[in-house]
Design a protein around this motif. Structure first.
Motif, short mmCIF file in Angstrom:
data_model
loop_
_atom_site.label_atom_id
_atom_site.label_comp_id
_atom_site.label_asym_id
_atom_site.label_seq_id
_atom_site.Cartn_x
_atom_site.Cartn_y
_atom_site.Cartn_z
N LYS A 2 -13.65 3.49 11.00
CA LYS A 2 -12.20 3.38 11.19
C LYS A 2 -11.49 3.88 9.94
O LYS A 2 -11.90 3.58 8.82
N TRP A 3 -10.42 4.65 10.14
CA TRP A 3 -9.66 5.24 9.04
C TRP A 3 -8.28 4.60 8.95
O TRP A 3 -7.60 4.43 9.97
N ILE A 4 -7.88 4.26 7.72
CA ILE A 4 -6.61 3.58 7.46
C ILE A 4 -5.97 4.18 6.21
O ILE A 4 -6.50 5.11 5.63
N ILE A 5 -4.85 3.60 5.79
CA ILE A 5 -4.24 3.99 4.51
C ILE A 5 -4.59 2.94 3.47
O ILE A 5 -4.89 1.79 3.82
N PRO A 6 -4.57 3.29 2.18
CA PRO A 6 -4.90 2.32 1.14
C PRO A 6 -3.86 1.20 1.07
O PRO A 6 -2.66 1.46 1.03
N GLY B 169 0.82 -1.20 0.00
CA GLY B 169 0.00 0.00 0.00
C GLY B 169 0.85 1.25 0.00
O GLY B 169 2.08 1.17 -0.06
N CYS B 170 0.18 2.38 0.10
CA CYS B 170 0.88 3.67 0.03
C CYS B 170 0.46 4.63 1.13
O CYS B 170 -0.71 4.71 1.48
N VAL B 171 1.45 5.34 1.63
CA VAL B 171 1.23 6.54 2.44
C VAL B 171 1.25 7.66 1.41
O VAL B 171 2.31 7.98 0.85
N ALA C 182 0.83 -1.86 -4.77
CA ALA C 182 0.62 -0.62 -4.02
C ALA C 182 -0.11 0.41 -4.87
O ALA C 182 -1.07 1.05 -4.41
N ILE C 183 0.29 0.57 -6.12
CA ILE C 183 -0.35 1.52 -7.03
C ILE C 183 -1.79 1.10 -7.33
O ILE C 183 -2.71 1.91 -7.29
#
Length: 185
Positions: free
Chosen positions: A52-56, A30-32, A79-80
Motif C-alpha cells: 500500500k502506498w501513502i504520503i509521509p 504530514g506532507c504532500v 510534518a517536516i
C-alpha cells in the motif's frame, strides 16, 4: 534544541503523542511532497502493508506543538520530521492544506481521554485521527534516512497517487492530495 529534521533514527512510541481536546483523536501531521513542476508527488509504502502506498505522515508529539501568529496550532515541525524519517525528503513547506479527519473505525479509543470527558460532551463517533497536512516543495531526496530499510518510495502522477490511495483505503490522504497544487493532467 536538537535538530530532529534530519536525525539518524526515527522517534518511536506513543508516550509523547498529542490528542485532540475536542474529540480524543490522535493528531497527525504530514506532507504532500511535490516536484518542481508539480507533476509528481512523493509516495511511500505503508509500514503496515508494503503493498500500500501513502504520503509521509505521523503522530504529533508534545515537544513539537507551537502556535502561529493568529494563535492557531502549527504542526509543521512534525510534518517536516515525519517526512524526513519516512521518505528522506528535504524540502520547503509552501502552504497548509488544512486538516482532514480519519473516520475509519478506531483501533482503540484513547482511554485516558474518555475518562476525562463528561458523557454529555462526548463525540458519539469520534475520528480516529486528525490529519494536518502541508504542501512541500521537494528540494532533495536523500538515500540515507531513518526508515530507508523499511520503506520504498516513488514519484507518482496525480492519477497514479489517487489510485494508490484508493487501493490503500485512505480517503483522508486522498483529500489532502486533492487540496494540493499537483497537476491533474
Amino acid at each position: 534544541m536538537e535538530d530532529i529534521s534530519q536525525s539518524k533514527v526515527s522517534r518511536t512510541g506513543r508516550e509523547n503523542q498529542v490528542y485532540s481536546e475536542r474529540t480524543g483523536a490522535r493528531l497527525v501531521a504530514g506532507c504532500v511532497c511535490l516536484n518542481n513542476d508539480h507533476t509528481k508527488v512523493l509516495m511511500i509504502n505503508s509500514s503496515a502493508d508494503r503493498n500500500k502506498w501513502i504520503i509521509p505522515k505521523g503522530g504529533v508529539e508534545s515537544d513539537e506543538v507551537v502556535t502561529d501568529a493568529s494563535g492557531e496550532p502549527d504542526y509543521t515541525k512534525t510534518a517536516i520530521r515525519e517526512t524526513w524519517e519516512e521518505s528522506g525528503c528535504i524540502g520547503e513547506i509552501v502552504k497548509k492544506l488544512g486538516f482532514v479527519e480519519d473516520m475509519r473505525p478506531p483501533k482503540e479509543w484513547n482511554k485516558n481521554f474518555r475518562n476525562e470527558v463528561h458523557t454529555d460532551n462526548l463525540v458519539v463517533n469520534p475520528p480516529r485521527s486528525e490529519f494536518h497536512i502541508y504542501e512541500m516543495h521537494m528540494i532533495t531526496l536523500k538515500d540515507d534516512f531513518p526508515e530507508a530499510k523499511k520503506r520504498n518510495r516513488k514519484l507518482a502522477t496525480f492519477e497514479e497517487a489517487k489510485q494508490d490511495l484508493i487501493r490503500a483505503k485512505r480517503p483522508e490522504l486522498l483529500e489532502a492530495l486533492t487540496r494540493s497544487s499537483i497537476s491533474r493532467d
